[in-house]
Scaffold this active site. Structure first.
Site, PDB file in Angstrom:
ATOM      1  N   ASP A  79     -49.827  23.409  17.277  1.00  0.00           N
ATOM      2  CA  ASP A  79     -49.202  22.214  16.521  1.00  0.00           C
ATOM      3  C   ASP A  79     -49.687  22.094  14.899  1.00  0.00           C
ATOM      4  OD1 ASP A  79     -48.811  19.513  15.453  1.00  0.00           O
ATOM      5  OD2 ASP A  79     -48.201  19.177  17.350  1.00  0.00           O
ATOM      6  N   GLY A 128     -40.371  27.354  16.576  1.00  0.00           N
ATOM      7  CA  GLY A 128     -39.978  28.825  16.362  1.00  0.00           C
ATOM      8  C   GLY A 128     -39.716  28.993  14.773  1.00  0.00           C
ATOM      9  N   ARG A 167     -49.633  20.066  12.673  1.00  0.00           N
ATOM     10  CA  ARG A 167     -50.397  18.885  12.113  1.00  0.00           C
ATOM     11  C   ARG A 167     -51.832  18.897  12.463  1.00  0.00           C
ATOM     12  NH1 ARG A 167     -45.578  15.319  14.685  1.00  0.00           N
ATOM     13  NH2 ARG A 167     -45.886  17.218  16.082  1.00  0.00           N
ATOM     14  N   ASN A 200     -27.378  20.382  24.770  1.00  0.00           N
ATOM     15  CA  ASN A 200     -28.135  21.361  24.671  1.00  0.00           C
ATOM     16  C   ASN A 200     -29.126  21.427  26.075  1.00  0.00           C
ATOM     17  OD1 ASN A 200     -30.247  23.166  24.079  1.00  0.00           O
ATOM     18  ND2 ASN A 200     -30.949  22.104  22.244  1.00  0.00           N
ATOM     19  N   ARG A 256     -45.481  32.615  19.223  1.00  0.00           N
ATOM     20  CA  ARG A 256     -45.118  34.052  19.089  1.00  0.00           C
ATOM     21  C   ARG A 256     -45.622  34.610  18.040  1.00  0.00           C
ATOM     22  NH1 ARG A 256     -39.136  31.885  18.988  1.00  0.00           N
ATOM     23  NH2 ARG A 256     -39.186  30.721  20.899  1.00  0.00           N
ATOM     24  N   ILE A 277     -41.898  21.740  10.488  1.00  0.00           N
ATOM     25  CA  ILE A 277     -42.849  22.138   9.405  1.00  0.00           C
ATOM     26  C   ILE A 277     -42.212  22.130   8.066  1.00  0.00           C
ATOM     27  CG2 ILE A 277     -44.611  23.951   8.710  1.00  0.00           C
ATOM     28  CD1 ILE A 277     -44.838  24.915  11.695  1.00  0.00           C
ATOM     29  N   ARG A 284     -24.645  23.881  22.905  1.00  0.00           N
ATOM     30  CA  ARG A 284     -25.491  25.066  22.308  1.00  0.00           C
ATOM     31  C   ARG A 284     -25.429  25.950  23.289  1.00  0.00           C
ATOM     32  NH1 ARG A 284     -31.612  25.541  21.472  1.00  0.00           N
ATOM     33  NH2 ARG A 284     -31.607  27.100  20.053  1.00  0.00           N
ATOM     34  N   ASN A 341     -41.954  18.748   6.783  1.00  0.00           N
ATOM     35  CA  ASN A 341     -43.079  17.709   6.841  1.00  0.00           C
ATOM     36  C   ASN A 341     -44.370  18.252   6.385  1.00  0.00           C
ATOM     37  OD1 ASN A 341     -41.589  15.352   8.109  1.00  0.00           O
ATOM     38  ND2 ASN A 341     -41.566  16.872   9.843  1.00  0.00           N
ATOM     39  N   HIS A 383     -36.250  28.127   8.335  1.00  0.00           N
ATOM     40  CA  HIS A 383     -36.357  27.045   9.560  1.00  0.00           C
ATOM     41  C   HIS A 383     -37.807  27.222   9.999  1.00  0.00           C
ATOM     42  CE1 HIS A 383     -34.669  25.001  12.825  1.00  0.00           C
ATOM     43  NE2 HIS A 383     -35.913  25.584  13.431  1.00  0.00           N
ATOM     44  N   LEU A 384     -38.695  26.294   9.987  1.00  0.00           N
ATOM     45  CA  LEU A 384     -40.107  26.313  10.297  1.00  0.00           C
ATOM     46  C   LEU A 384     -40.219  24.939  11.024  1.00  0.00           C
ATOM     47  CD1 LEU A 384     -41.622  26.932   6.811  1.00  0.00           C
ATOM     48  CD2 LEU A 384     -40.866  28.474   8.159  1.00  0.00           C
ATOM     49  N   GLY A 385     -40.379  25.706  12.386  1.00  0.00           N
ATOM     50  CA  GLY A 385     -40.670  24.728  13.545  1.00  0.00           C
ATOM     51  C   GLY A 385     -41.706  25.428  14.517  1.00  0.00           C
ATOM     52  N   GLU A 415     -28.821  20.242  13.824  1.00  0.00           N
ATOM     53  CA  GLU A 415     -28.037  21.166  14.670  1.00  0.00           C
ATOM     54  C   GLU A 415     -27.131  20.689  15.486  1.00  0.00           C
ATOM     55  OE1 GLU A 415     -31.112  24.661  15.988  1.00  0.00           O
ATOM     56  OE2 GLU A 415     -32.050  22.940  15.416  1.00  0.00           O
ATOM     57  N   HIS A 445     -31.231  30.716  15.418  1.00  0.00           N
ATOM     58  CA  HIS A 445     -31.353  29.283  14.664  1.00  0.00           C
ATOM     59  C   HIS A 445     -30.003  29.274  13.844  1.00  0.00           C
ATOM     60  CE1 HIS A 445     -36.075  29.319  14.681  1.00  0.00           C
ATOM     61  NE2 HIS A 445     -35.544  28.525  15.772  1.00  0.00           N
TER      62      HIS A 445
HETATM   63  P1  AMP Z   1     -39.747  21.384  15.598  1.00  0.00           P
HETATM   64  O1  AMP Z   1     -39.740  22.795  16.224  1.00  0.00           O
HETATM   65  O2  AMP Z   1     -38.647  21.645  14.432  1.00  0.00           O
HETATM   66  O3  AMP Z   1     -39.532  20.421  16.185  1.00  0.00           O
HETATM   67  O4  AMP Z   1     -41.076  21.441  14.835  1.00  0.00           O
HETATM   68  C1  AMP Z   1     -42.414  21.260  15.392  1.00  0.00           C
HETATM   69  C2  AMP Z   1     -43.245  21.641  14.576  1.00  0.00           C
HETATM   70  O5  AMP Z   1     -43.343  20.984  13.268  1.00  0.00           O
HETATM   71  C3  AMP Z   1     -45.018  21.627  15.031  1.00  0.00           C
HETATM   72  O6  AMP Z   1     -45.745  22.720  14.740  1.00  0.00           O
HETATM   73  C4  AMP Z   1     -45.210  20.233  14.238  1.00  0.00           C
HETATM   74  O7  AMP Z   1     -46.723  20.055  14.205  1.00  0.00           O
HETATM   75  C5  AMP Z   1     -44.644  20.526  12.845  1.00  0.00           C
HETATM   76  N1  AMP Z   1     -44.733  18.946  12.278  1.00  0.00           N
HETATM   77  C6  AMP Z   1     -44.127  18.041  12.655  1.00  0.00           C
HETATM   78  N2  AMP Z   1     -44.363  17.000  11.835  1.00  0.00           N
HETATM   79  C7  AMP Z   1     -45.524  17.687  11.139  1.00  0.00           C
HETATM   80  C8  AMP Z   1     -46.031  17.067   9.817  1.00  0.00           C
HETATM   81  N3  AMP Z   1     -46.006  15.787   9.355  1.00  0.00           N
HETATM   82  N4  AMP Z   1     -47.016  17.956   9.338  1.00  0.00           N
HETATM   83  C9  AMP Z   1     -47.170  19.301   9.460  1.00  0.00           C
HETATM   84  N5  AMP Z   1     -46.411  19.774  10.572  1.00  0.00           N
HETATM   85  C10 AMP Z   1     -45.331  18.903  11.199  1.00  0.00           C
END
Ligand code: AMP
Length: 401
Positions: free
Chosen positions: A284, A214, A286, A7, A243, A333, A93, A336, A210-212, A386, A182
Site C-alpha cells: 500500500d 497494478g 500510503r 465487473n 508484481r 497512486i 468488463r 493521490n 495508470h498507477l494503482g 473505467e 488497463h
Molecule cells: P487502485 O488500484 O487504483 O485502487 O490504487 C491503489 C493504490 O493507490 C494503493 O497502493 C494505495 O495505497 C494507493 N493510494 C490511494 N490513496 C493514496 C494516497 N492518498 N497516497 C498515496 N497512495 C495512495
C-alpha cells in the site's frame, strides 16, 4: 436510459448503474467473498436529488447467481429500477479480448465462444468475466449485453511494438505477444485530457500512467495506442503492488535450479510476493510513503525504485512519440501521491517536463494541470472512471447497431 456496468471477479461482483441522460450514477455496489462462509454486500443508492443511502449485508452468498439476484432485488427495492428489462444494456468488463476484439462487442453465442477460447491467455480473469456474463444473461435475457475489453485499446500497437523477439511460431501458434491491459482506463483519461486541452483526440500525442495496485503506462499517437508496458500478461513493465514488472527472464531458470521452486511457486513469487511488497513488506503506497517519511530505508528505496522504473518508461515513450502534448497521471497512486509524480518527473526539464511543486499538491475534480509555466509539455492528474467508459462504449455500440 439506464445502463448497468458489471465487473465480475472470481469471488466478487462490482456494479454501477448509470442514468445515461446526465451520466449520473444511480447506484453502485460491491459483493465480495462470494463462495466463502461470510460474504459481504455493500450497496449505495444515489437517487437524483435525494440523499444517498448505504445498505450492507453479510452472510453466505454461494455463487455469482445468488449475488446477482441480491443486487437485482436491492436495485428494485430501492427504486433504482422496476425490473431488469428496463435496462437499455448491461456492459461487462472483460479482461482479455486477444487479437479478435479491437472494439466492444455485443455478446452473442459466437462472441461468448471467442471469449472462452481466450481463457488460456487470462486463466484468472476471463472465466470469472464469463460467469458474470452468463448469470446476467440468465437474469436479463432480453437486455443487450456488451463486452468491453481491457486489451482492446492497445490493439492498435504496430507489430514491431507488440512482438517479442522469440521464434515467430510462438506468436503464430501460441499467441505469445504483448496485449497490454488497463486499456479502458488509458483510453478514458486520454479522451478526458483532450477535452481539458480543448484539442481533438486524434491530433494529440499523450503518455498515460495508470498507477494503482497494478501499474501500466501507454504511449498514444494521434489518439491511438502505439505501445504499453504490460505484456502478454499484466506482469510485465512497471514495479507494481505485488508484481515484479520487468526482470531478466533467466532469473526464473536460475531460481528454479537453485531453490527447486516449481512453476506455481515462481508464478506466485513474481505476481503476489514481489513489487513494492517484496521490496519493503507492504504493497500500500500510503503506508510505504508514511514509513519512508519516518526514515524507513527499505520503504524509501521501494519508492525510489518505483519512480525510477516509471521515469525510464516515461523517457522511452517520449522517444517513441517524438513529440508529446501531455502526460497524464491516474489510478489510486497517480491521482493521490504527489511525491511519486514529483520523483518520476524530476530531472526531465531538458525534455520539456517541469512540474510546479505547489500545483502538484493541489486537489481538483476533473483535470488538474500541474506543470510549471516553463514546461513545454502539459502534465495532468485525471481521475480514472473505467465504469463510465464501459457505459459510454456500451451506449455507443447500441447507437451504432
Ligand atoms: P487502485 O488500484 O487504483 O485502487 O490504487 C491503489 C493504490 O493507490 C494503493 O497502493 C494505495 O495505497 C494507493 N493510494 C490511494 N490513496 C493514496 C494516497 N492518498 N497516497 C498515496 N497512495 C495512495
Amino acid at each position: 436510459m439506464k445502463v448497468l456496468v458489471l465487473n465480475s471477479g472470481s469471488s466478487s461482483i462490482k456494479y454501477r448503474l448509470f442514468d445515461m441522460a446526465g451520466l449520473a450514477v444511480v447506484a453502485s455496489g460491491v459483493i465480495e467473498q462470494i463462495g466463502e462462509k461470510e460474504s459481504h454486500l455493500k450497496h449505495t443508492s444515489m437517487p437524483a436529488g435525494g440523499q444517498s443511502e448505504i445498505i450492507e449485508k453479510s452472510g453466505s452468498i454461494a455463487d455469482h447467481r445468488q449475488g446477482f439476484g441480491m443486487m437485482e432485488e436491492i436495485l428494485r427495492q430501492t427504486g433504482a429500477i422496476k425490473h431488469t428489462s428496463e435496462l437499455a444494456a448491461i456492459g461487462h468488463r472483460v479482461v482479455h479480448g486477444g487479437e479478435e476484439f479491437h472494439e466492444p462487442a455485443v455478446i452473442t453465442e459466437k462472441v461468448l465462444k471467442r471469449i472462452r477460447s481466450l481463457v488460456p491467455l487470462a486463466p484468472l480473469h476471463n472465466p470469472a468475466n464469463l460467469t458474470g456474463i452468463e448469470v446476467a444473461m440468465e437474469f436479463a435475457p432480453k437486455v443487450v449485453q456488451v463486452a468491453v475489453f481491457d486489451t482492446a485499446f492497445h490493439q492498435s500497437m504496430p507489430e514491431y511494438a507488440f512482438l517479442y523477439a522469440l521464434p515467430r511460431k510462438m506468436y503464430e501458434e501460441y499467441g505469445v505477444r504483448r496485449y497490454g491491459f488497463h486499456g479502458t482506463s488509458h483510453h478514458y483519461v486520454a479522451k478526458e485530457a483532450s477535452v481539458c486541452l480543448g484539442r481533438p483526440f486524434n491530433e494529440l500525442n499523450l503518455i498515460t500512467l495508470h498507477l494503482g495496485n497494478g501499474d501500466s503506462i501507454a504511449a498514444i499517437r494521434k489518439g491511438e495506442c502505439v505501445d504499453t508496458s504490460m505484456g502478454m500478461t499484466p506482469l510485465e513493465g512497471l514495479i507494481m503492488g505485488t508484481r515484479s514488472g520487468d526482470l531478466d527472464p533467466a532469473i526464473i531458470f536460475y531460481l528454479a535450479r537453485q531453490t527447486g521452486m516449481g512453476l506455481d511457486d515462481l508464478d506466485n513469487l513474481l505476481n503476489k510476493e514481489s513489487g513494492l511488497k517484496g521490496l519493503c513488506g507492504v504493497n500500500d503506497m500510503r503506508e510505504i510513503a508514511g514509513r519512508a517519511e519516518k526514515g524507513d530505508k527499505q520503504a524509501g528505496l521501494a519508492i525510489r525504485m518505483f519512480c525510477y522504473r516509471l521515469k525510464k518508461y516515461l523517457g522511452s515513450y517520449m522517444a517513441v512519440l517524438g513529440h508529446v502534448d501531455g502526460i497524464i497521471f491516474t489510478g489510486g497512486i497517480g491521482e493521490n501521491a504527489p511525491l511519486v509524480r514529483e520523483l518520476c518527473c524530476q530531472g526531465l526539464e531538458g525534455l520539456g517536463v517541469v512540474i510546479d511543486p505547489r500545483k502538484n499538491k493541489e486537489r481538483k475534480e476533473g483535470c488538474l494541470e500541474i506543470q510549471a509555466d516553463a514546461s513545454r509539455i502539459k502534465v495532468m492528474v485525471i481521475a480514472t472512471n473505467e465504469e463510465l467508459e464501459i457505459a459510454r462504449q456500451t451506449v455507443k455500440l447500441l447507437d451504432a447497431s
